[in-house]
Write a protein that holds these residues in place. Structure first.
Motif, PDB file in Angstrom:
ATOM      1  N   ILE A 249       0.874  -1.167   0.000  1.00 33.76           N
ATOM      2  CA  ILE A 249       0.000   0.000   0.000  1.00 33.76           C
ATOM      3  C   ILE A 249       0.910   1.215   0.000  1.00 33.76           C
ATOM      4  O   ILE A 249       1.782   1.344   0.848  1.00 33.76           O
ATOM      5  CB  ILE A 249      -0.903   0.019   1.248  1.00 33.76           C
ATOM      6  CG1 ILE A 249      -1.745  -1.256   1.305  1.00 33.76           C
ATOM      7  CG2 ILE A 249      -1.782   1.268   1.240  1.00 33.76           C
ATOM      8  CD1 ILE A 249      -2.490  -1.430   2.604  1.00 33.76           C
ATOM      9  N   GLU A 250       0.728   2.084  -0.980  1.00 30.74           N
ATOM     10  CA  GLU A 250       1.521   3.303  -1.046  1.00 30.74           C
ATOM     11  C   GLU A 250       0.911   4.359  -0.126  1.00 30.74           C
ATOM     12  O   GLU A 250      -0.253   4.242   0.272  1.00 30.74           O
ATOM     13  CB  GLU A 250       1.572   3.817  -2.479  1.00 30.74           C
ATOM     14  CG  GLU A 250       2.335   2.885  -3.399  1.00 30.74           C
ATOM     15  CD  GLU A 250       2.561   3.488  -4.759  1.00 30.74           C
ATOM     16  OE1 GLU A 250       1.659   4.167  -5.292  1.00 30.74           O
ATOM     17  OE2 GLU A 250       3.661   3.282  -5.284  1.00 30.74           O
ATOM     18  N   PRO A 251       1.673   5.402   0.217  1.00 29.83           N
ATOM     19  CA  PRO A 251       1.150   6.450   1.093  1.00 29.83           C
ATOM     20  C   PRO A 251      -0.154   7.088   0.606  1.00 29.83           C
ATOM     21  O   PRO A 251      -0.961   7.531   1.404  1.00 29.83           O
ATOM     22  CB  PRO A 251       2.286   7.473   1.155  1.00 29.83           C
ATOM     23  CG  PRO A 251       3.505   6.640   0.984  1.00 29.83           C
ATOM     24  CD  PRO A 251       3.100   5.585  -0.034  1.00 29.83           C
ATOM     25  N   ASP A 252      -0.396   7.088  -0.719  1.00 33.17           N
ATOM     26  CA  ASP A 252      -1.647   7.661  -1.233  1.00 33.17           C
ATOM     27  C   ASP A 252      -2.787   6.647  -1.263  1.00 33.17           C
ATOM     28  O   ASP A 252      -3.878   6.946  -1.719  1.00 33.17           O
ATOM     29  CB  ASP A 252      -1.434   8.265  -2.622  1.00 33.17           C
ATOM     30  CG  ASP A 252      -1.082   7.225  -3.682  1.00 33.17           C
ATOM     31  OD1 ASP A 252      -1.017   6.011  -3.371  1.00 33.17           O
ATOM     32  OD2 ASP A 252      -0.860   7.622  -4.839  1.00 33.17           O
TER      33      ASP A 252
ATOM     34  N   ASN B 208       9.581   7.809  -0.493  1.00 29.11           N
ATOM     35  CA  ASN B 208       8.173   8.202  -0.609  1.00 29.11           C
ATOM     36  C   ASN B 208       8.127   9.717  -0.501  1.00 29.11           C
ATOM     37  O   ASN B 208       8.672  10.277   0.440  1.00 29.11           O
ATOM     38  CB  ASN B 208       7.327   7.631   0.530  1.00 29.11           C
ATOM     39  CG  ASN B 208       7.379   6.138   0.637  1.00 29.11           C
ATOM     40  OD1 ASN B 208       7.997   5.623   1.539  1.00 29.11           O
ATOM     41  ND2 ASN B 208       6.731   5.446  -0.265  1.00 29.11           N
ATOM     42  N   ARG B 209       7.489  10.337  -1.432  1.00 30.37           N
ATOM     43  CA  ARG B 209       7.326  11.785  -1.345  1.00 30.37           C
ATOM     44  C   ARG B 209       5.855  12.086  -1.276  1.00 30.37           C
ATOM     45  O   ARG B 209       5.074  11.549  -2.049  1.00 30.37           O
ATOM     46  CB  ARG B 209       7.964  12.472  -2.543  1.00 30.37           C
ATOM     47  CG  ARG B 209       9.478  12.377  -2.494  1.00 30.37           C
ATOM     48  CD  ARG B 209      10.136  12.930  -3.705  1.00 30.37           C
ATOM     49  NE  ARG B 209       9.673  14.278  -4.002  1.00 30.37           N
ATOM     50  CZ  ARG B 209      10.025  14.938  -5.085  1.00 30.37           C
ATOM     51  NH1 ARG B 209      10.827  14.405  -5.947  1.00 30.37           N
ATOM     52  NH2 ARG B 209       9.577  16.149  -5.309  1.00 30.37           N
ATOM     53  N   HIS B 210       5.500  12.940  -0.356  1.00 30.31           N
ATOM     54  CA  HIS B 210       4.110  13.370  -0.234  1.00 30.31           C
ATOM     55  C   HIS B 210       3.729  14.123  -1.502  1.00 30.31           C
ATOM     56  O   HIS B 210       4.555  14.859  -2.045  1.00 30.31           O
ATOM     57  CB  HIS B 210       3.962  14.269   0.999  1.00 30.31           C
ATOM     58  CG  HIS B 210       2.563  14.590   1.325  1.00 30.31           C
ATOM     59  ND1 HIS B 210       1.875  15.597   0.698  1.00 30.31           N
ATOM     60  CD2 HIS B 210       1.698  14.005   2.185  1.00 30.31           C
ATOM     61  CE1 HIS B 210       0.663  15.640   1.179  1.00 30.31           C
ATOM     62  NE2 HIS B 210       0.511  14.686   2.077  1.00 30.31           N
ATOM     63  N   PRO B 211       2.494  13.929  -1.993  1.00 26.45           N
ATOM     64  CA  PRO B 211       2.094  14.614  -3.237  1.00 26.45           C
ATOM     65  C   PRO B 211       2.383  16.114  -3.247  1.00 26.45           C
ATOM     66  O   PRO B 211       2.714  16.674  -4.285  1.00 26.45           O
ATOM     67  CB  PRO B 211       0.597  14.342  -3.322  1.00 26.45           C
ATOM     68  CG  PRO B 211       0.411  13.056  -2.598  1.00 26.45           C
ATOM     69  CD  PRO B 211       1.448  13.080  -1.477  1.00 26.45           C
ATOM     70  N   SER B 212       2.299  16.783  -2.093  1.00 28.26           N
ATOM     71  CA  SER B 212       2.560  18.224  -2.069  1.00 28.26           C
ATOM     72  C   SER B 212       4.038  18.552  -2.261  1.00 28.26           C
ATOM     73  O   SER B 212       4.391  19.673  -2.573  1.00 28.26           O
ATOM     74  CB  SER B 212       2.064  18.832  -0.757  1.00 28.26           C
ATOM     75  OG  SER B 212       2.849  18.359   0.328  1.00 28.26           O
ATOM     76  N   GLU B 213       4.911  17.558  -2.107  1.00 27.21           N
ATOM     77  CA  GLU B 213       6.348  17.778  -2.301  1.00 27.21           C
ATOM     78  C   GLU B 213       6.776  17.592  -3.745  1.00 27.21           C
ATOM     79  O   GLU B 213       7.868  17.974  -4.126  1.00 27.21           O
ATOM     80  CB  GLU B 213       7.167  16.795  -1.438  1.00 27.21           C
ATOM     81  CG  GLU B 213       6.969  16.974   0.045  1.00 27.21           C
ATOM     82  CD  GLU B 213       7.670  15.903   0.833  1.00 27.21           C
ATOM     83  OE1 GLU B 213       8.075  16.194   1.965  1.00 27.21           O
ATOM     84  OE2 GLU B 213       7.830  14.765   0.351  1.00 27.21           O
ATOM     85  N   LYS B 214       5.925  16.941  -4.564  1.00 24.86           N
ATOM     86  CA  LYS B 214       6.292  16.655  -5.953  1.00 24.86           C
ATOM     87  C   LYS B 214       6.192  17.917  -6.784  1.00 24.86           C
ATOM     88  O   LYS B 214       5.273  18.710  -6.650  1.00 24.86           O
ATOM     89  CB  LYS B 214       5.393  15.559  -6.529  1.00 24.86           C
ATOM     90  CG  LYS B 214       5.612  14.223  -5.872  1.00 24.86           C
ATOM     91  CD  LYS B 214       4.723  13.176  -6.487  1.00 24.86           C
ATOM     92  CE  LYS B 214       4.958  11.839  -5.796  1.00 24.86           C
ATOM     93  NZ  LYS B 214       4.071  10.806  -6.319  1.00 24.86           N
ATOM     94  N   LYS B 215       7.139  18.077  -7.677  1.00 26.58           N
ATOM     95  CA  LYS B 215       7.120  19.219  -8.585  1.00 26.58           C
ATOM     96  C   LYS B 215       6.234  18.897  -9.776  1.00 26.58           C
ATOM     97  O   LYS B 215       6.236  17.790 -10.279  1.00 26.58           O
ATOM     98  CB  LYS B 215       8.538  19.547  -9.068  1.00 26.58           C
ATOM     99  CG  LYS B 215       9.426  20.008  -7.939  1.00 26.58           C
ATOM    100  CD  LYS B 215      10.797  20.320  -8.450  1.00 26.58           C
ATOM    101  CE  LYS B 215      11.698  20.742  -7.293  1.00 26.58           C
ATOM    102  NZ  LYS B 215      13.062  20.960  -7.719  1.00 26.58           N
ATOM    103  N   THR B 216       5.510  19.882 -10.230  1.00 24.15           N
ATOM    104  CA  THR B 216       4.628  19.663 -11.388  1.00 24.15           C
ATOM    105  C   THR B 216       5.309  20.062 -12.672  1.00 24.15           C
ATOM    106  O   THR B 216       6.331  20.671 -12.708  1.00 24.15           O
ATOM    107  CB  THR B 216       3.313  20.458 -11.228  1.00 24.15           C
ATOM    108  OG1 THR B 216       3.639  21.826 -11.018  1.00 24.15           O
ATOM    109  CG2 THR B 216       2.497  19.899 -10.097  1.00 24.15           C
TER     110      THR B 216
END
Length: 130
Positions: free
Chosen positions: A25-28, A122-130
């Motif tokens: 299970i991934e963090p999301d 694991n990177r939290h979605p808010s840490e990912k660059k778009t």
């Protein structure tokens, strides 16, 4: 916990590791196969040149065994802190310092990791660059 973290810090997580469950299970909340997770480790290690100044501290381990087990005999987790420096192949350096958490299930007498949060992997979605 120690085997998994040491293997990660030595960039040696592969299909031979028996502590990995068949599904994760991934963090999301997304469920991925062991093969998908191993591919992600492989891709991650491909961009790392090396990991230096590595250390971790396990601060808590807790588990519960079922008195009337079916397939899953127990559940547990470990948590603590991890620090390391990632050097990318292009020479950039990223210091990592944060908490980790690893969840386990016990089936057929063996503990396997089915979820983890590991800073730098694991990177939290808010840490990912778009």
């Amino acid at each position: 916990t120690g085997n998994f973290l040491n293997d990660y810090l030595n960039m040696q997580i592969n299909e031979e590791k028996s502590y990995l469950a068949n599904e994760f299970i991934e963090p999301d909340g997304k469920i991925v196969s062991k093969q998908e997770l191993l591919k992600r480790f492989e891709d991650t290690f491909e961009i790392f040149s090396e990991l230096n100044n590595t250390s971790f501290v396990v601060e808590k381990i807790d588990f519960e065994l079922k008195t009337d087990p079916t397939e899953i005999e127990g559940m547990g987790y470990s948590e603590g802190g991890i620090k390391y420096d990632i050097t990318l192949k292009d020479g950039r350096l990223f210091p990592i310092d944060g908490p980790f958490k690893i969840y386990y299930s016990r089936t057929f007498g063996f503990w396997e990791i089915y979820f983890f949060y590991l800073p730098g992997f694991n990177r939290h979605p808010s840490e990912k660059k778009t």
